[in-house]
Scaffold this active site. Sequence first.
Site, mmCIF file in Angstrom:
data_model
loop_
_atom_site.group_PDB
_atom_site.id
_atom_site.type_symbol
_atom_site.label_atom_id
_atom_site.label_comp_id
_atom_site.label_asym_id
_atom_site.label_seq_id
_atom_site.Cartn_x
_atom_site.Cartn_y
_atom_site.Cartn_z
ATOM 1 C CB SER A 159 -8.394 11.466 0.027
ATOM 2 O OG SER A 159 -6.883 10.729 -0.972
ATOM 3 C CG HIS A 218 -8.586 6.134 -1.823
ATOM 4 N ND1 HIS A 218 -8.181 4.717 -1.565
ATOM 5 C CD2 HIS A 218 -8.538 6.882 -2.414
ATOM 6 C CE1 HIS A 218 -7.613 4.960 -1.917
ATOM 7 N NE2 HIS A 218 -6.839 5.862 -2.550
ATOM 8 C CG ASP A 250 -2.033 7.035 3.455
ATOM 9 O OD1 ASP A 250 -2.619 7.555 3.785
ATOM 10 O OD2 ASP A 250 -1.982 6.162 1.986
ATOM 11 C CE1 TYR A 277 -3.772 3.090 -2.285
ATOM 12 C CE2 TYR A 277 -2.930 2.997 -0.059
ATOM 13 C CZ TYR A 277 -3.382 3.641 -1.461
ATOM 14 O OH TYR A 277 -3.143 5.098 -1.746
ATOM 15 C CE LYS A 294 -5.045 7.122 1.257
ATOM 16 N NZ LYS A 294 -4.412 5.576 1.532
ATOM 17 C CB THR A 310 15.334 -1.129 0.086
ATOM 18 O OG1 THR A 310 15.845 0.327 -0.356
ATOM 19 C CG2 THR A 310 15.646 -1.808 -1.680
HETATM 20 N N1 LIG Z 1 -5.048 9.132 -2.245
HETATM 21 C C1 LIG Z 1 -4.437 9.032 -3.214
HETATM 22 O O1 LIG Z 1 -4.703 8.055 -3.998
HETATM 23 C C2 LIG Z 1 -3.130 8.111 -3.200
HETATM 24 C C3 LIG Z 1 -2.351 7.910 -4.737
HETATM 25 C C4 LIG Z 1 -1.134 7.709 -4.623
HETATM 26 C C5 LIG Z 1 -0.167 7.238 -3.772
HETATM 27 N N2 LIG Z 1 -0.608 7.794 -2.043
HETATM 28 C C6 LIG Z 1 -0.070 7.476 -0.916
HETATM 29 O O2 LIG Z 1 1.015 7.864 -0.500
HETATM 30 C C7 LIG Z 1 2.136 7.475 -0.579
HETATM 31 C C8 LIG Z 1 3.187 7.109 -1.027
HETATM 32 O O3 LIG Z 1 3.536 6.539 -2.864
HETATM 33 P P1 LIG Z 1 4.111 7.967 -4.054
HETATM 34 O O4 LIG Z 1 4.577 6.943 -4.755
HETATM 35 O O5 LIG Z 1 3.348 9.693 -3.815
HETATM 36 O O6 LIG Z 1 5.535 7.972 -2.696
HETATM 37 P P2 LIG Z 1 6.839 8.549 -3.061
HETATM 38 O O7 LIG Z 1 7.959 8.415 -2.309
HETATM 39 O O8 LIG Z 1 6.815 9.619 -3.549
HETATM 40 O O9 LIG Z 1 7.859 7.123 -4.531
HETATM 41 C C9 LIG Z 1 7.784 6.165 -4.679
HETATM 42 C C10 LIG Z 1 8.751 6.053 -5.903
HETATM 43 O O10 LIG Z 1 10.038 6.859 -4.857
HETATM 44 C C11 LIG Z 1 10.640 5.733 -5.106
HETATM 45 N N3 LIG Z 1 11.558 6.327 -3.852
HETATM 46 C C12 LIG Z 1 11.261 6.018 -2.929
HETATM 47 N N4 LIG Z 1 12.582 6.850 -1.724
HETATM 48 C C13 LIG Z 1 13.584 6.661 -2.932
HETATM 49 C C14 LIG Z 1 14.810 7.284 -2.494
HETATM 50 N N5 LIG Z 1 15.262 7.879 -1.155
HETATM 51 N N6 LIG Z 1 15.479 7.340 -3.378
HETATM 52 C C15 LIG Z 1 15.035 6.983 -5.016
HETATM 53 N N7 LIG Z 1 13.976 6.488 -5.296
HETATM 54 C C16 LIG Z 1 12.523 6.529 -3.996
HETATM 55 C C17 LIG Z 1 10.491 4.095 -5.048
HETATM 56 O O11 LIG Z 1 11.868 3.670 -5.044
HETATM 57 P P3 LIG Z 1 11.955 1.627 -4.437
HETATM 58 O O12 LIG Z 1 10.330 1.353 -4.542
HETATM 59 O O13 LIG Z 1 12.474 1.536 -5.557
HETATM 60 O O14 LIG Z 1 12.559 2.024 -3.470
HETATM 61 C C18 LIG Z 1 9.813 4.195 -5.917
HETATM 62 O O15 LIG Z 1 10.049 3.754 -6.681
HETATM 63 C C19 LIG Z 1 1.403 5.757 -1.147
HETATM 64 O O16 LIG Z 1 1.640 5.108 -0.912
HETATM 65 C C20 LIG Z 1 0.030 5.907 -0.901
HETATM 66 O O17 LIG Z 1 -0.056 5.596 0.577
HETATM 67 C C21 LIG Z 1 -2.287 8.319 -2.074
#
Ligand SMILES: NC(=O)c1ccc[n+]([C@@H]2O[C@H](COP(=O)([O-])OP(=O)(O)OC[C@H]3O[C@@H](n4cnc5c(N)ncnc54)[C@H](OP(=O)(O)O)[C@@H]3O)[C@@H](O)[C@H]2O)c1
Length: 315
Positions: free
Chosen positions: A169, A119, A52, A57, A86, A266
Site C-alpha cells: 500500500s 501499510h 478495509d 486507524y 494493514k 451515513t
Molecule cells: N492506504 C492508505 O494510506 C489510505 C489512505 C487513505 C484512505 N485509505 C482507505 O480508503 C478508505 C476510503 O477513504 P477515502 O477518504 O479515500 O474515501 P472517499 O469515499 O473518497 O471519501 C470519503 C469522504 O467522502 C464523503 N462521501 C462519501 N460518500 C459520499 C457521497 N455519496 N456524496 C458525497 N460525499 C460523500 C464522506 O463524507 P461523510 O463522512 O459525510 O459521509 C467523506 O468525507 C479509507 O477509509 C481507508 O480504508 C487508505
Amino acid sequence: MMETSDLRMTRIPIKHGTGQMPALGFGTLIPDAALTIAATKDALEAGFRHFDCAERYRNEREVGTALREVLAAGGVTREEVFMTTKLWNSNHRPERVEPAFEASLERLGIKYLDLYLIHTPFAFQPGEEQDPRDQNGNVLYDEGVTLLDTWKALETLVDHGKCRAIGLSDIGLDKVKTIYESARIKPAAVQVESHPYLPETELLEYCKEKGIVLLAFAPLGHGMTPGLMADPVISALAARVGKTPAQVLLAWAVQRGTALLTTPTTAARAKENFDIARLPEDAFDEINRIQIRQRLNPVVNTGIPGFIPAKGQSA
Ligand SMILES: NC(=O)c1ccc[n+]([C@@H]2O[C@H](COP(=O)([O-])OP(=O)(O)OC[C@H]3O[C@@H](n4cnc5c(N)ncnc54)[C@H](OP(=O)(O)O)[C@@H]3O)[C@@H](O)[C@H]2O)c1
C-alpha cells in the site's frame, strides 16, 4: 473479471492467493469510535462485503463489534465478507510482524484475514509508539530493516494459513516491481490513491499484467470540496445518466478494473455508494480524457498518513 451490468456485485479473482475481492470496498478510516460501529453496520446492511481496516486507524475493535453484531443477526456469513487490515510502519521488523497480525485478528474478532497489507513501505522506529519523532518533530525512520525483510515475514503468515493473501500500500511502481520480482508469494493487491485526477495508469497496467488487484483509495477525492465530485465533467455525466457524482466516480473505478474503497458515514450514503451501474462507453471515455492531475494524500512520499484520528480520539 466477472461483472454484472449493475456493477454492485463485481468480484475480482485473487490470482496470488485465495478467493475473490468484491470490487466495492468500505474503508474504515473513521475518526470516531461510535461512528465506526454505526457506519460499518450501515455498510454491511447496504450490501458492502469488503472492509478495509488498519491497526493505525485504532478502531479495529469497533469494526469487529459491528461485524460480529451483523453476523450474529444472520443473513451474512464471515465467508461472504472480505476482510483486510494493514501492518503499521512501526512493526516492520520481521519479529514484530506475527504479533502485530495476531493483535489485529484479536481486535477484529476474526480467525483469518482475506488480505494483509504492508501499510506503507516506510519503516519507522520499531515499538509501540506509532508516530515516533525526535525532539524536532521529525519522524524516526528505521534503517535496519528492508521492505523485502518485512515481505518475507508476511509470506510466513500465508504459510501458516491465517491469511489468504498479502499486498502492499502507498507505494510506487518501482518498489512494487522489486517486491514482485523477489517474492516467493507475489503481492495479491496494491492499495494506492487513485481517481480521475490521479489515474495511476502505468501502475494499473502493470498490475493487470501481473494479476495484482489495484485497490483505489480516495475514489471520491476524499470528499474534499472543491474537488472531484464538483468537477464539471463528472457533474454533467451524473445528470445525463441519472446518477449522483459519487456513483459516477465509483462506477468509473470499477469499470476500469480496479477495486475501490469508499467511506460513506451515513446509511443513505452507504446505499447510494453501493448502488452503482455501468456507465455508457462514451461517458467512461470522457472521464478518461480529464486532464487535471492532483495527488491529495502525501502518505506515499513519507509514510505519514493524513486523515488519521489523533491518539485517544478513537480506541
Ligand atoms: N492506504 C492508505 O494510506 C489510505 C489512505 C487513505 C484512505 N485509505 C482507505 O480508503 C478508505 C476510503 O477513504 P477515502 O477518504 O479515500 O474515501 P472517499 O469515499 O473518497 O471519501 C470519503 C469522504 O467522502 C464523503 N462521501 C462519501 N460518500 C459520499 C457521497 N455519496 N456524496 C458525497 N460525499 C460523500 C464522506 O463524507 P461523510 O463522512 O459525510 O459521509 C467523506 O468525507 C479509507 O477509509 C481507508 O480504508 C487508505
